[in-house]
Motif scaffolding. Structure first.
Motif, PDB file in Angstrom:
ATOM      1  N   ARG A  17      28.734  49.597 -12.294  1.00  0.00           N
ATOM      2  CA  ARG A  17      28.295  50.454 -10.942  1.00  0.00           C
ATOM      3  C   ARG A  17      28.986  49.885  -9.847  1.00  0.00           C
ATOM      4  NH1 ARG A  17      24.027  53.678  -9.451  1.00  0.00           N
ATOM      5  NH2 ARG A  17      23.492  52.455  -7.706  1.00  0.00           N
ATOM      6  N   ASN A  18      29.477  50.720  -8.934  1.00  0.00           N
ATOM      7  CA  ASN A  18      30.474  50.244  -7.648  1.00  0.00           C
ATOM      8  C   ASN A  18      29.558  49.577  -7.018  1.00  0.00           C
ATOM      9  OD1 ASN A  18      32.353  51.664  -8.688  1.00  0.00           O
ATOM     10  ND2 ASN A  18      32.089  53.572  -7.392  1.00  0.00           N
ATOM     11  N   GLU A  19      28.117  49.846  -6.968  1.00  0.00           N
ATOM     12  CA  GLU A  19      27.288  49.005  -6.112  1.00  0.00           C
ATOM     13  C   GLU A  19      27.084  47.594  -6.570  1.00  0.00           C
ATOM     14  OE1 GLU A  19      23.236  49.999  -6.712  1.00  0.00           O
ATOM     15  OE2 GLU A  19      22.191  48.579  -5.342  1.00  0.00           O
ATOM     16  N   LEU A  23      38.696  54.737   0.532  1.00  0.00           N
ATOM     17  CA  LEU A  23      39.142  55.444  -0.671  1.00  0.00           C
ATOM     18  C   LEU A  23      40.104  54.785  -1.784  1.00  0.00           C
ATOM     19  CD1 LEU A  23      39.395  59.290   0.675  1.00  0.00           C
ATOM     20  CD2 LEU A  23      37.205  58.131  -0.865  1.00  0.00           C
ATOM     21  N   GLY A  24      39.682  54.434  -2.983  1.00  0.00           N
ATOM     22  CA  GLY A  24      40.678  54.077  -3.642  1.00  0.00           C
ATOM     23  C   GLY A  24      41.299  55.403  -4.183  1.00  0.00           C
ATOM     24  N   VAL A  25      42.714  55.392  -4.807  1.00  0.00           N
ATOM     25  CA  VAL A  25      43.347  56.552  -5.289  1.00  0.00           C
ATOM     26  C   VAL A  25      43.590  56.446  -6.833  1.00  0.00           C
ATOM     27  CG1 VAL A  25      45.325  58.099  -4.951  1.00  0.00           C
ATOM     28  CG2 VAL A  25      44.303  56.909  -2.924  1.00  0.00           C
ATOM     29  N   GLY A  26      43.332  57.080  -7.652  1.00  0.00           N
ATOM     30  CA  GLY A  26      43.702  57.118  -9.030  1.00  0.00           C
ATOM     31  C   GLY A  26      44.952  57.716  -9.156  1.00  0.00           C
ATOM     32  N   PRO A  27      45.509  57.402 -10.525  1.00  0.00           N
ATOM     33  CA  PRO A  27      47.038  57.864 -10.730  1.00  0.00           C
ATOM     34  C   PRO A  27      47.140  59.149 -10.918  1.00  0.00           C
ATOM     35  CG  PRO A  27      45.894  56.201 -12.398  1.00  0.00           C
ATOM     36  CD  PRO A  27      45.122  56.669 -11.572  1.00  0.00           C
ATOM     37  N   GLU A  36      51.636  52.845 -10.726  1.00  0.00           N
ATOM     38  CA  GLU A  36      50.918  53.786 -11.589  1.00  0.00           C
ATOM     39  C   GLU A  36      50.358  54.908 -10.291  1.00  0.00           C
ATOM     40  OE1 GLU A  36      49.717  51.044 -11.514  1.00  0.00           O
ATOM     41  OE2 GLU A  36      47.777  50.947 -10.955  1.00  0.00           O
ATOM     42  N   LYS A  37      50.323  54.233  -9.291  1.00  0.00           N
ATOM     43  CA  LYS A  37      49.713  55.301  -8.099  1.00  0.00           C
ATOM     44  C   LYS A  37      50.958  55.941  -7.388  1.00  0.00           C
ATOM     45  CE  LYS A  37      46.104  53.535  -9.133  1.00  0.00           C
ATOM     46  NZ  LYS A  37      45.016  52.700  -8.257  1.00  0.00           N
ATOM     47  N   ALA A  38      52.335  55.460  -7.562  1.00  0.00           N
ATOM     48  CA  ALA A  38      53.409  55.948  -6.726  1.00  0.00           C
ATOM     49  C   ALA A  38      53.543  57.397  -6.700  1.00  0.00           C
ATOM     50  CB  ALA A  38      54.552  55.228  -7.145  1.00  0.00           C
ATOM     51  N   LEU A  54      31.841  52.595   1.414  1.00  0.00           N
ATOM     52  CA  LEU A  54      32.512  51.614   0.490  1.00  0.00           C
ATOM     53  C   LEU A  54      33.277  52.372  -0.791  1.00  0.00           C
ATOM     54  CD1 LEU A  54      30.368  48.610   0.081  1.00  0.00           C
ATOM     55  CD2 LEU A  54      32.209  49.209   1.850  1.00  0.00           C
ATOM     56  N   THR A  55      34.151  52.113  -1.443  1.00  0.00           N
ATOM     57  CA  THR A  55      34.695  52.720  -2.587  1.00  0.00           C
ATOM     58  C   THR A  55      34.684  51.732  -3.737  1.00  0.00           C
ATOM     59  OG1 THR A  55      36.733  53.875  -3.888  1.00  0.00           O
ATOM     60  CG2 THR A  55      37.251  52.019  -2.242  1.00  0.00           C
ATOM     61  N   GLY A  56      34.462  52.278  -5.198  1.00  0.00           N
ATOM     62  CA  GLY A  56      34.763  51.582  -6.116  1.00  0.00           C
ATOM     63  C   GLY A  56      36.179  51.231  -6.473  1.00  0.00           C
ATOM     64  N   GLY A  57      36.520  50.576  -7.730  1.00  0.00           N
ATOM     65  CA  GLY A  57      37.785  50.510  -7.959  1.00  0.00           C
ATOM     66  C   GLY A  57      38.459  49.068  -7.688  1.00  0.00           C
ATOM     67  N   GLY A  58      39.523  48.549  -8.469  1.00  0.00           N
ATOM     68  CA  GLY A  58      40.053  47.394  -8.161  1.00  0.00           C
ATOM     69  C   GLY A  58      40.503  47.184  -6.634  1.00  0.00           C
ATOM     70  N   VAL A  59      41.101  47.886  -6.073  1.00  0.00           N
ATOM     71  CA  VAL A  59      41.656  47.360  -4.723  1.00  0.00           C
ATOM     72  C   VAL A  59      40.579  47.441  -3.504  1.00  0.00           C
ATOM     73  CG1 VAL A  59      43.341  47.818  -2.703  1.00  0.00           C
ATOM     74  CG2 VAL A  59      44.098  48.248  -5.118  1.00  0.00           C
ATOM     75  N   GLY A  60      39.539  48.527  -3.782  1.00  0.00           N
ATOM     76  CA  GLY A  60      38.414  48.458  -3.059  1.00  0.00           C
ATOM     77  C   GLY A  60      37.576  47.306  -3.182  1.00  0.00           C
ATOM     78  N   HIS A 117      43.113  61.082  -7.758  1.00  0.00           N
ATOM     79  CA  HIS A 117      41.521  61.329  -7.570  1.00  0.00           C
ATOM     80  C   HIS A 117      41.167  60.401  -6.490  1.00  0.00           C
ATOM     81  CE1 HIS A 117      40.708  58.135 -10.576  1.00  0.00           C
ATOM     82  NE2 HIS A 117      39.837  57.806  -9.765  1.00  0.00           N
ATOM     83  N   ILE A 118      40.213  60.929  -5.953  1.00  0.00           N
ATOM     84  CA  ILE A 118      39.650  60.011  -4.837  1.00  0.00           C
ATOM     85  C   ILE A 118      38.018  59.945  -5.063  1.00  0.00           C
ATOM     86  CG2 ILE A 118      41.141  59.754  -2.944  1.00  0.00           C
ATOM     87  CD1 ILE A 118      39.641  62.360  -1.725  1.00  0.00           C
ATOM     88  N   ALA A 119      37.307  58.838  -4.646  1.00  0.00           N
ATOM     89  CA  ALA A 119      35.864  59.239  -5.073  1.00  0.00           C
ATOM     90  C   ALA A 119      35.798  59.588  -6.520  1.00  0.00           C
ATOM     91  CB  ALA A 119      35.003  59.717  -3.951  1.00  0.00           C
ATOM     92  N   SER A 120      34.931  60.455  -6.712  1.00  0.00           N
ATOM     93  CA  SER A 120      34.941  60.995  -8.030  1.00  0.00           C
ATOM     94  C   SER A 120      35.244  62.435  -8.196  1.00  0.00           C
ATOM     95  CB  SER A 120      33.437  60.778  -8.545  1.00  0.00           C
ATOM     96  OG  SER A 120      33.250  59.214  -9.037  1.00  0.00           O
TER      97      SER A 120
HETATM   98  O1  6PG Z   1      34.374  54.931  -9.006  1.00  0.00           O
HETATM   99  C1  6PG Z   1      35.586  54.604  -9.153  1.00  0.00           C
HETATM  100  O2  6PG Z   1      36.109  54.648 -10.227  1.00  0.00           O
HETATM  101  C2  6PG Z   1      36.343  54.553  -7.987  1.00  0.00           C
HETATM  102  O3  6PG Z   1      35.396  55.283  -6.792  1.00  0.00           O
HETATM  103  C3  6PG Z   1      37.434  55.586  -8.070  1.00  0.00           C
HETATM  104  O4  6PG Z   1      37.707  56.548  -7.114  1.00  0.00           O
HETATM  105  C4  6PG Z   1      38.480  54.500  -7.766  1.00  0.00           C
HETATM  106  O5  6PG Z   1      38.607  53.982  -6.314  1.00  0.00           O
HETATM  107  C5  6PG Z   1      40.030  54.720  -8.233  1.00  0.00           C
HETATM  108  O6  6PG Z   1      39.839  55.446  -9.301  1.00  0.00           O
HETATM  109  C6  6PG Z   1      41.114  53.658  -7.922  1.00  0.00           C
HETATM  110  O7  6PG Z   1      40.801  52.673  -8.608  1.00  0.00           O
HETATM  111  P1  6PG Z   1      41.491  51.470  -8.987  1.00  0.00           P
HETATM  112  O8  6PG Z   1      41.849  50.931  -7.578  1.00  0.00           O
HETATM  113  O9  6PG Z   1      41.057  50.383  -9.524  1.00  0.00           O
HETATM  114  O10 6PG Z   1      42.989  52.011  -9.379  1.00  0.00           O
END
Ligand code: 6PG
Length: 260
Positions: A85-87, A150-154, A210-212, A41-47, A157-160
């Motif tokens: 926490r993502n958990e 994996l979510g993707v940051g602007p 913002e991810k484009a 699993l991934t954290g972040g909004g879409v995950g 970044h992926i994961a941490s």
């Molecule tokens: O712990 C975290 O913050 C996430 O694992 C991080 O890698 C996240 O997936 C991205 O930052 C995208 O987050 P958004 O989907 O909220 O833009």
């Protein structure tokens, strides 16, 4: 290394819904073929939205939850139960609503656990847990995850794993501590590329304008130091699941619209 496939969804909401449906189908297929399945699993909004969408799907219980192993790609190094926490987010969105086996949910250690506030020690513990779950046919000291999200940051970044950070260069360890992360909180635990790229399928989940640019760069040959997402790929499949806003800088040839 699998060639990236891009699937574009009209909105972020449909992206999460479709990713959830895709996850159900994939896990059901894997369990039919191999008996058990594993997901990262991934954290972040879409995950997190994807997990919530899965929880709401009637088809969710086609997954044999008792035969699903759950791992995390990264975690914020905070006390157990901390809302950031993502958990915590994953349990609220899905895991507390399904009969997944408690011993099959492998949360990354909290900062108030047996390792105290030592993220390096906690990272070693998680690496040992991964190694204990790996089998001779796996690729290295981690299980061959069936789906790793994996979510993707602007900033790509992926994961941490953040641009230009030391964790990107780790080639031995499967899990590392991350200090000074540009996305708060600064202290985290993360799988490394070696662990991520052991997965059969890597699914990127990215929504929003913002991810484009990060999406375009990752798919147009940027290096993993500048755009860490460029360094992640599944052994069998690499999926970029996007909404239209996150896909808007991609050349038309790279886009496959999931629905009109
Ligand atoms: O712990 C975290 O913050 C996430 O694992 C991080 O890698 C996240 O997936 C991205 O930052 C995208 O987050 P958004 O989907 O909220 O833009």
């Amino acid at each position: 290394m699998s060639t990236p496939e891009v699937i574009v969804h009209p909105t972020a909401e449909l992206l999460a819904q479709a990713a959830a449906a895709r996850l159900v189908t994939r896990l059901v297929d894997v369990q039919a073929a191999r008996g058990s399945a594993s997901v990262v699993l991934t954290g972040g909004g879409v995950g997190t939205a994807t997990l919530a969408a899965l929880a709401a799907l009637p088809a969710r219980d086609a997954i044999d939850w008792a035969r699903l192993s759950v791992w995390w790609g990264d975690e914020r190094f905070l006390p157990s139960g901390h809302p950031d926490r993502n958990e915590t987010g994953a349990r609220a969105a899905l895991l507390d609503q399904v009969p997944v086996s408690a011993t099959s949910v492998h949360a990354m250690p909290p900062s108030d656990g047996v390792d105290g506030d030592q993220p390096e020690v906690a990272a070693e513990r998680y690496a040992a847990e991964l190694a204990a779950a790996s089998r001779s046919e796996d690729h290295g000291p981690v299980p061959t995850f069936d789906v790793l999200m994996l979510g993707v940051g602007p900033d790509g970044h992926i994961a941490s794993l953040f641009p230009e950070q030391p964790a990107l260069y780790e080639e031995e360890r499967s899990v590392v501590a991350v200090r000074g992360a540009p996305k708060p909180p600064p202290t985290r635990i993360s799988l490394t590329f070696a662990a991520i790229n052991a997965a059969r399928e890597v699914w990127f989940l990215a929504g929003g304008a913002e991810k484009a640019s990060a999406v375009r760069m990752a798919l147009s040959g940027a290096g993993p130091t500048q755009i860490p997402a460029a360094g992640a790929h599944g052994r069998q499949r690499t999926l970029w699941l996007l909404d239209r806003a996150a896909a808007k800088e991609l050349p038309p040839g790279l886009q496959r619209i999931a629905s009109p």
